[in-house]
Enzyme design. Structure first.
Site, short mmCIF file in Angstrom:
data_model
loop_
_atom_site.label_atom_id
_atom_site.label_comp_id
_atom_site.label_asym_id
_atom_site.label_seq_id
_atom_site.Cartn_x
_atom_site.Cartn_y
_atom_site.Cartn_z
N HIS A 81 15.30 2.67 -13.67
CA HIS A 81 15.67 3.02 -14.68
C HIS A 81 16.82 2.29 -15.54
O HIS A 81 17.56 1.26 -15.12
CB HIS A 81 16.76 4.11 -14.44
CG HIS A 81 16.45 5.42 -13.29
ND1 HIS A 81 16.72 6.07 -12.95
CD2 HIS A 81 15.11 5.72 -13.51
CE1 HIS A 81 16.13 6.91 -12.06
NE2 HIS A 81 15.05 6.75 -12.96
N GLU A 91 23.01 7.48 -9.82
CA GLU A 91 22.68 6.00 -9.00
C GLU A 91 23.93 4.79 -10.31
O GLU A 91 25.01 5.12 -10.54
CB GLU A 91 21.43 5.85 -9.95
CG GLU A 91 21.34 5.77 -10.64
CD GLU A 91 19.82 5.59 -11.34
OE1 GLU A 91 19.28 6.18 -10.35
OE2 GLU A 91 19.69 5.80 -12.53
#
Length: 316
Positions: free
Chosen positions: A271, A232
């Site tokens: 996150h 990501e």
């Protein structure tokens, strides 16, 4: 594709296949075992047939959690039990002390469930662990599963699902997201592509076993024939993995998916590490680096099983 019953019929001989990080001989404990996440981990690990041998919560020594004995300190625990891994299930502010306690007691592998651990604590922990040759997975990781062998943590969810999601096979799977680890494993398993090991490497900004280390482990495992990475935006872990592959460190085929294509600068996913700052850690940069290293880029999750099959069918 194997039926659901066949997928649940893991090998009776758990030593028949290999795995990385955990296997059928692994012994694990939980620090913070009487907390909510600690108790949940006990349940999930017992369901899988890989229960923790003991746990630690200061002041609660002598009690038990679902039959698992509780100690006041790790030092007391290791006098009675062989321990390969400690799962750290304490609030983020207390993670550093718990990790140091585990390492100082001689435990060589540490798994950190908590997310958003203070970044300076993470830096100190990682330096200490590296100096003493200790492996850390996480922070912000849900678990490790070697199908038919061992589950550390709660990855894959409840008993009725985990054996359907994760099945034994030739694919190594590593992801920065717990949910995506399970989702990709499910797609792979439904396509007849089981996994040697699947794990969440962690979503915080500083983690102990990023993609490069994971690829090294899978590269050494003869049962792993191909690897899948779910990356990501944010951090440089994907770019470091790309450089490692490009330099010849990884000879097995790798399929990668990178999340965050449409994220704006300064946008952060759930996150802590998924943050693009001043152009660093961009989606475009990661895709370019991985593609230049020969990694097969998947643009939808459903493409992953097909691309893995194509890679496995090509002459190596």
């Amino acid at each position: 594709m194997p039926t659901r019953r066949e997928r649940r019929a893991w090998p009776a001989d758990r030593s028949a296949t290999m795995a990385i990080l955990v296997n059928e001989k692994t012994k694990a404990i939980i620090q913070g075992i009487t907390g909510e996440s600690g108790i949940r981990f006990v349940t999930r690990m017992q369901e899988f047939g890989s229960p923790p041998v003991a746990g630690v919560t200061p002041g609660k020594g002598g009690q038990d959690v679902q039959g698992v004995p509780v100690y006041d300190t790790v030092a007391e625990l290791v006098r009675d039990h062989r321990v390969d891994w400690s799962s750290i299930n304490v609030p983020a502010a207390f993670v550093k002390d718990a990790v140091y306690e585990a390492i100082d007691a001689g435990i060589k592998n540490v798994f950190i469930y908590a997310e958003r651990v203070p970044i300076h604590d993470e830096m100190e922990m990682m330096a200490y662990a590296e100096r003493l040759g200790v492996t850390i997975v996480g922070p912000n990781t849900p678990g490790i599963v070697s199908p038919g062998k061992f589950r550390l943590g709660g990855l894959g969810g409840a008993r009725d699902y985990v054996s359907e999601i994760f099945t034994p096979g030739p694919v190594g799977l590593v992801s920065r997201s717990g949910g995506m680890t399970s989702t990709i494993a499910y797609y792979l398993s439904r396509s007849g592509l089981g996994q040697t090991t699947g794990f969440g490497c962690g979503g915080d900004a500083i983690i102990g076993t990023p993609f490069k280390k994971a690829l090294k482990l899978f590269e050494k495992d003869p049962e792993t024939k191909a690897m899948v990475m779910f990356g990501e935006i944010g951090t440089s872990y994907e770019e470091e993995a790309a450089q490692f592959i490009k330099s010849g460190g990884c000879t097995k085929p790798v399929v990668a998916f990178v999340a965050g294509k449409n994220a704006l600068p300064g946008f952060r996913f759930g996150h802590a590490g998924a943050l693009v700052m001043k152009g660093r850690g961009t989606y475009e940069g990661k895709i370019a680096a991985l593609a230049a290293a020969g990694v097969r880029i998947a643009y939808t999750l459903r493409d992953i099983p097909r691309m893995v099959k194509e890679a496995l069918e090509m002459p190596q």
